[in-house]
Design an enzyme around this catalytic site. Structure first.
Site, PDB file in Angstrom:
ATOM      1  CE1 TYR A 421      -3.885   2.525   0.660  1.00  0.00           C
ATOM      2  CE2 TYR A 421      -2.304   3.730   1.986  1.00  0.00           C
ATOM      3  CZ  TYR A 421      -3.134   3.474   1.337  1.00  0.00           C
ATOM      4  OH  TYR A 421      -4.083   4.676   1.309  1.00  0.00           O
ATOM      5  CB  CYS A 422       2.077   3.594  -2.544  1.00  0.00           C
ATOM      6  SG  CYS A 422       3.002   4.991  -2.598  1.00  0.00           S
ATOM      7  N   PRO A 423       1.037   5.264   0.318  1.00  0.00           N
ATOM      8  CG  PRO A 423       1.896   6.225   2.284  1.00  0.00           C
ATOM      9  CD  PRO A 423       1.886   5.122   1.450  1.00  0.00           C
ATOM     10  CE1 TYR A 426      -6.149   7.948   1.573  1.00  0.00           C
ATOM     11  CE2 TYR A 426      -7.699   8.123  -0.195  1.00  0.00           C
ATOM     12  CZ  TYR A 426      -7.632   7.789   1.146  1.00  0.00           C
ATOM     13  OH  TYR A 426      -8.430   7.920   2.178  1.00  0.00           O
ATOM     14  CG  ASN A 427      -5.268   2.595  -5.254  1.00  0.00           C
ATOM     15  OD1 ASN A 427      -5.816   1.690  -4.523  1.00  0.00           O
ATOM     16  ND2 ASN A 427      -5.377   2.478  -6.547  1.00  0.00           N
TER      17      ASN A 427
END
Length: 556
Positions: A421-423, A426-427
């Site tokens: 998950y990559c903030p 945001y996905n």
């Protein structure tokens, strides 16, 4: 759940068999001899009549050991009523068969219509289904449920099978029971539900499953304690961290005895947990952000827009204005570099939007395969061989996970070819958007390198500008980070492995060779790997026999 002298009052362990493991050293095991299967050994010498007292002793032993034929012989001699007899600790032969998970004996009891919901004659009053839950015997529990035993049966302490499974850390059994419709809101007589017990016993994975399945981590029991209080008492750092990451995880929340999670951990002298609580307090009271490489690379824990908004605002409100008003007017001679910068910027923003908005590969929820797998679980031979046929079931999404898929803690969904998950986008990065994510990294890297060059050029040839210098320092740091992400993402694409698989290779049997060492069966060579990464060929999947195929395989 109140603590007194390091013990819990009213602690509902099921069953209270001994001070040791309930399956290893149960008390009340009757004296016995080896039954010959014909009943002749239990006849009185001379008379040839059956010694009923001896048979009554033996029924507990043979039921505990799972000896079906002696069980049948004793019932033929004494009748079905023998199964309603109690040993000195108030337990029936049905309890012992359930505790051992002897499915063949339990099926026989079902066939002869034995009293399967008979409670023990002791303080707990546990039913056989509760005993089956102690050791996580999914197949035994399933047989009892199919025979009509209530899935929410309670003992004298108010514990249901789901609560018992949580007490003993039986994650797969808990998922099985929830999939079968066990009520989540049931609490025992002290107000503790399954989540409270899982947290108190320090079962981190089970705690995570229960939270994903709808349990409220802020719910208090009769003593005003929420799961975080009980996790602090367990001393399990991973469980404490998990609960602190949930919304409303307050480490200073007091129970009815004015104890906070921090105070309880200190009272138990759990140094790791206490240190973690102290670090949380320091972060909340500090005006300066902590320097954490993990946070820099992967962003803060939880689904927050902070990193995503920082990226957009820093670029649009600082980067581009600085470029237009402080760099462009003085570098008009670099026409080709400016053209490259504009084209790269357009590509970068396009890939960011695609990576942000695109479905990363969320798997459909509530599939029929899941229900079919649960119905068939009692008949899997793998249970006897120590394997777990439920290991690929996701009880939150209610699906059968294909290989390389994983449940994302942040989005609470299973993702095909889960990477991470990559903030900053945001996905989740998964099968459907991973190529856009890599191209976004390339675009960001080129943008940062161009910005670094312009800052160096302006500093060298023009008077010092503090705004450009500060921006240059920030860009330099993110250049280093983006280069590392770009390098490792490219390396993994070339080798057809995900970030999750690389970091957690020891968890996945399909990534191990015969000697238990790392082996990637999906590596087809650089060219084919990159074609698969950019969706120019179908992804290769691992079949049940270990060979490579282009179709999905499930356990059903």
């Amino acid at each position: 759940m109140v603590m007194v002298d390091n013990e819990t009052t009213g602690y509902s362990t099921i069953p209270l068999l001994s001070s040791d493991s309930p399956i290893k050293a149960p008390i009340g095991t009757p004296s016995h001899h080896e039954h010959d299967g014909k009943g002749d050994c239990c006849k009185n010498p001379g008379t040839g009549t059956v010694d009923q007292a001896k048979l009554l002793e033996d029924i507990f032993h043979v039921a505990k050991q799972g000896f079906l034929i002696p069980v049948q012989d004793i019932i033929d001699n004494l009748g079905i009523s023998v199964l309603s007899q109690f040993d000195k600790d108030g337990n029936t032969p049905i309890h012992w068969a359930a505790l051992g998970g002897h499915t063949h004996v339990l099926r026989y009891f079902v066939q002869i219509k034995a009293p399967l919901e008979i409670p023990a004659k002791n303080q707990l009053g546990a039913q056989p289904i509760h005993w089956a839950c102690v050791n996580g015997h999914v197949s035994a529990v399933d047989i009892l449920l199919q025979a009509g035993v209530s899935i929410d049966s309670v003992d004298n302490k108010g514990c249901t099978p789901l609560i018992i499974a949580a007490q003993y850390g039986k994650t797969m059994l808990a998922g099985f029971l929830m999939g079968k419709g066990a009520r989540l809101q049931v609490v025992d007589k002290e107000g503790d539900n399954a989540l409270h017990w899982a947290a108190f016993k320090g079962h981190c994975e089970l705690t995570r499953l229960l939270i994903y399945s709808g349990f409220n981590p802020k719910q208090k029991d009769n003593f005003g304690q929420c799961p975080l209080h009980l996790a602090a008492l367990s001393g399990d750092l991973m469980t404490v961290k998990l609960l602190c990451e949930q919304d409303g995880g307050d480490i200073d929340l007091e129970d009815h005895n004015n104890n906070t999670p921090v105070k309880l951990a200190k009272g138990r002298k759990y140094a790791e947990v206490t240190g973690y609580f102290d670090s949380l307090k320091n972060k909340r009271t500090s005006y300066l952000p902590a320097f954490d490489f993990k946070t820099i690379f992967f962003g803060p824990p939880g689904k927050t827009k902070g990193a995503f908004m920082f990226l957009i605002l820093a670029t649009c409100c600082y980067g581009y204005p600085a470029y237009l008003f402080k760099v462009l007017p003085y570098t008009m001679d670099f026409q080709y570099l400016h053209i490259l910068f504009v084209l790269n910027t357009a590509m970068m923003w396009y890939c960011l939007i695609k990576a942000h908005n695109l479905d990363p590969g969320f798997l459909p929820k509530n599939v029929d395969e899941y229900d079919q797998a649960l119905r068939q679980v009692a008949y899997y031979d793998e249970w006897k061989q120590g394997q777990n046929p439920l290991s690929r079931l996701c009880h939150t999404c209610r699906l059968v996970r294909p290989l390389r898929a994983k449940h994302c803690r942040v989005t609470n969904r299973c993702v095909k070819h889960f990477d991470h998950y990559c903030p900053y986008i945001y996905n989740v990065v998964g099968y459907k958007n991973r190529h856009y994510f890599l191209l976004f990294l390339y675009g960001m890297l080129v943008t940062l390198l161009t910005g670094d060059y312009f800052v160096w050029y302006m500093t060298k040839h023009f008077p010092l500008d503090i705004i450009l210098v500060v921006g240059g320092v920030i860009m330099g740091m993110f250049t280093f980070v983006t280069f590392g992400l770009s390098f490792f993402t490219t390396y993994q694409a070339l080798n057809n492995v995900t970030t999750n698989e690389r970091l957690n290779a020891n968890r996945y049997e399909y990534l191990k060779d015969g000697n238990g060492k790392f082996h990637n069966p999906f590596d087809q060579g650089v060219v084919k790997n990159m074609k698969e990464f950019f969706h120019l060929k179908q992804p290769m999947e691992l079949s049940s026999d270990g060979s490579i195929s282009s179709t999905q395989h499930s356990i059903v």
